[in-house]
Design a protein around this motif. Sequence first.
Motif, PDB file in Angstrom:
ATOM      1  N   THR A   1       0.901  -1.085  -0.133  1.00 11.98           N
ATOM      2  CA  THR A   1       0.032   0.015  -0.069  1.00 11.98           C
ATOM      3  C   THR A   1       0.908   1.144   0.055  1.00 11.98           C
ATOM      4  O   THR A   1       1.857   1.085   0.146  1.00 11.98           O
ATOM      5  N   GLY A   2       0.281   2.483  -0.146  1.00  7.69           N
ATOM      6  CA  GLY A   2       0.883   3.553  -0.321  1.00  7.69           C
ATOM      7  C   GLY A   2       1.002   4.164  -1.726  1.00  7.69           C
ATOM      8  O   GLY A   2       0.511   3.777  -2.684  1.00  7.69           O
ATOM      9  N   THR A   3       2.208   4.988  -1.934  1.00  7.00           N
ATOM     10  CA  THR A   3       2.186   5.508  -3.151  1.00  7.00           C
ATOM     11  C   THR A   3       3.862   5.396  -3.635  1.00  7.00           C
ATOM     12  O   THR A   3       4.574   5.456  -2.825  1.00  7.00           O
ATOM     13  N   TYR A   4       4.040   5.554  -5.124  1.00  7.65           N
ATOM     14  CA  TYR A   4       5.090   5.493  -5.567  1.00  7.65           C
ATOM     15  C   TYR A   4       5.654   6.771  -6.232  1.00  7.65           C
ATOM     16  O   TYR A   4       4.699   7.054  -7.264  1.00  7.65           O
ATOM     17  N   SER A   5       6.620   7.521  -6.164  1.00  7.38           N
ATOM     18  CA  SER A   5       7.086   8.484  -7.044  1.00  7.38           C
ATOM     19  C   SER A   5       8.563   8.447  -7.041  1.00  7.38           C
ATOM     20  O   SER A   5       9.172   7.996  -6.074  1.00  7.38           O
ATOM     21  N   HIS A   6       8.972   8.965  -8.205  1.00  4.50           N
ATOM     22  CA  HIS A   6      10.556   8.709  -8.538  1.00  4.50           C
ATOM     23  C   HIS A   6      11.076  10.141  -9.301  1.00  4.50           C
ATOM     24  O   HIS A   6      10.140  10.344 -10.175  1.00  4.50           O
ATOM     25  N   GLU A   7      11.908  10.812  -9.083  1.00  3.00           N
ATOM     26  CA  GLU A   7      12.713  11.596 -10.053  1.00  3.00           C
ATOM     27  C   GLU A   7      13.149  10.728 -11.143  1.00  3.00           C
ATOM     28  O   GLU A   7      14.082   9.829 -11.217  1.00  3.00           O
ATOM     29  N   LEU A   8      12.321  10.904 -12.431  1.00  2.00           N
ATOM     30  CA  LEU A   8      12.677  10.008 -13.515  1.00  2.00           C
ATOM     31  C   LEU A   8      13.940  10.276 -14.159  1.00  2.00           C
ATOM     32  O   LEU A   8      14.545  11.397 -14.194  1.00  2.00           O
ATOM     33  N   GLU A   9      14.889   9.496 -14.287  1.00  4.06           N
ATOM     34  CA  GLU A   9      16.210   9.586 -15.087  1.00  4.06           C
ATOM     35  C   GLU A   9      15.959   8.727 -16.331  1.00  4.06           C
ATOM     36  O   GLU A   9      15.735   9.386 -17.478  1.00  4.06           O
ATOM     37  N   GLN A  10      16.228   7.484 -16.517  1.00  5.69           N
ATOM     38  CA  GLN A  10      16.260   6.920 -17.873  1.00  5.69           C
ATOM     39  C   GLN A  10      15.264   5.908 -17.788  1.00  5.69           C
ATOM     40  O   GLN A  10      15.336   4.808 -16.902  1.00  5.69           O
TER      41      GLN A  10
ATOM     42  N   CYS B   1       7.869   3.659 -15.505  1.00  5.81           N
ATOM     43  CA  CYS B   1       7.298   3.626 -17.004  1.00  5.81           C
ATOM     44  C   CYS B   1       5.738   3.983 -16.857  1.00  5.81           C
ATOM     45  O   CYS B   1       5.205   5.017 -17.815  1.00  5.81           O
ATOM     46  N   ALA B   2       5.183   3.812 -15.760  1.00  4.17           N
ATOM     47  CA  ALA B   2       3.769   4.240 -15.654  1.00  4.17           C
ATOM     48  C   ALA B   2       3.854   5.677 -15.501  1.00  4.17           C
ATOM     49  O   ALA B   2       3.057   6.694 -15.896  1.00  4.17           O
ATOM     50  N   LEU B   3       4.606   6.329 -14.589  1.00  2.00           N
ATOM     51  CA  LEU B   3       4.801   7.852 -14.542  1.00  2.00           C
ATOM     52  C   LEU B   3       4.935   8.502 -15.529  1.00  2.00           C
ATOM     53  O   LEU B   3       4.289   9.431 -15.894  1.00  2.00           O
ATOM     54  N   ALA B   4       5.773   7.828 -16.470  1.00  2.00           N
ATOM     55  CA  ALA B   4       6.135   8.707 -17.571  1.00  2.00           C
ATOM     56  C   ALA B   4       4.939   8.619 -18.372  1.00  2.00           C
ATOM     57  O   ALA B   4       4.695   9.605 -19.224  1.00  2.00           O
ATOM     58  N   LEU B   5       4.279   7.451 -18.783  1.00  2.00           N
ATOM     59  CA  LEU B   5       3.272   7.322 -19.797  1.00  2.00           C
ATOM     60  C   LEU B   5       2.164   8.234 -19.628  1.00  2.00           C
ATOM     61  O   LEU B   5       1.690   8.965 -20.223  1.00  2.00           O
ATOM     62  N   TRP B   6       1.800   8.375 -18.077  1.00  2.00           N
ATOM     63  CA  TRP B   6       0.619   9.246 -17.842  1.00  2.00           C
ATOM     64  C   TRP B   6       1.044  10.482 -17.273  1.00  2.00           C
ATOM     65  O   TRP B   6       0.040  11.267 -17.094  1.00  2.00           O
TER      66      TRP B   6
END
Length: 259
Positions: free
Chosen positions: A130-139, A207-212
């Motif tokens: 549970t919770g959320t996932y966030s990340h500073e996208l690199e490659q 990938c999901a963060l980048a896609l949406w």
Amino acid sequence: MKIRTAHPSDLPAFSALWELAFQDGPEVSRFVFEKLVHPEHVYLAEEDGRLLAILSAVPGQVEDARGSYFYGLATQPEAQGRGLMTQLMDHVCGLLRDQGQKFVCLVPASESLFGYYAQRGFETAFYRLTGTYSHELEQIPNFISKPFAPGQRLAPVQFCFDPVAERAMISSLGAIQICTQSGYGVFMPVEEKWFCLELTHPEVLDCALALWNVPEIHLRCPALPALEGVGTKIPHGMIRVLDPQFTWETLYLSLDGSL
């Protein structure tokens, strides 16, 4: 108290108790009774001809061992506190044991119910994130995104509730599957948020963060070892062993031969 399996003619009484207990509409209770569980796996507890409690035991399998998934346990409000559900569970467990089944599993509807089921022979065996996932996208790795289609096989994850009908319902709500060379995930949009329902590798979340182009993904997926450190691991499902010789290594439950 009389305990028996259901007949198709029991649908109205089953639906009335189901809708009272779970606040669902008649289309949901009918779907559960006729398509998801089927009457021969629904157990009814009656007294003087009145339905007091229901329990569904969906056939399942962990590795090579046959068992059942207890689903939709409900008791009439005026009959609660009398131990009827305990009697119903014990009776059904006895029947399943006599049939050669090795275990029963269930998912408590609330955190408080883990203690209730623990007192009745169940132990916590399945966990989810549970919770959320966030990340500073690199490659971002190469990935493929496509609608999640009914009939696709989900990953062998811990206690994945996986009847074909459930997959069809998820697909109809617009779920998306993202695949990379490392693994894949299944994601569901709810209003303006995206929820991860299945995940085999954390890079799929990037990938999901980048896609949406969203700041975070909400986690609702089984806690696989490969996902260590992602989200918060919380208890999800419990198991009651019917055969003392039953052991397992992979806690993955396939329901009703759907895989």
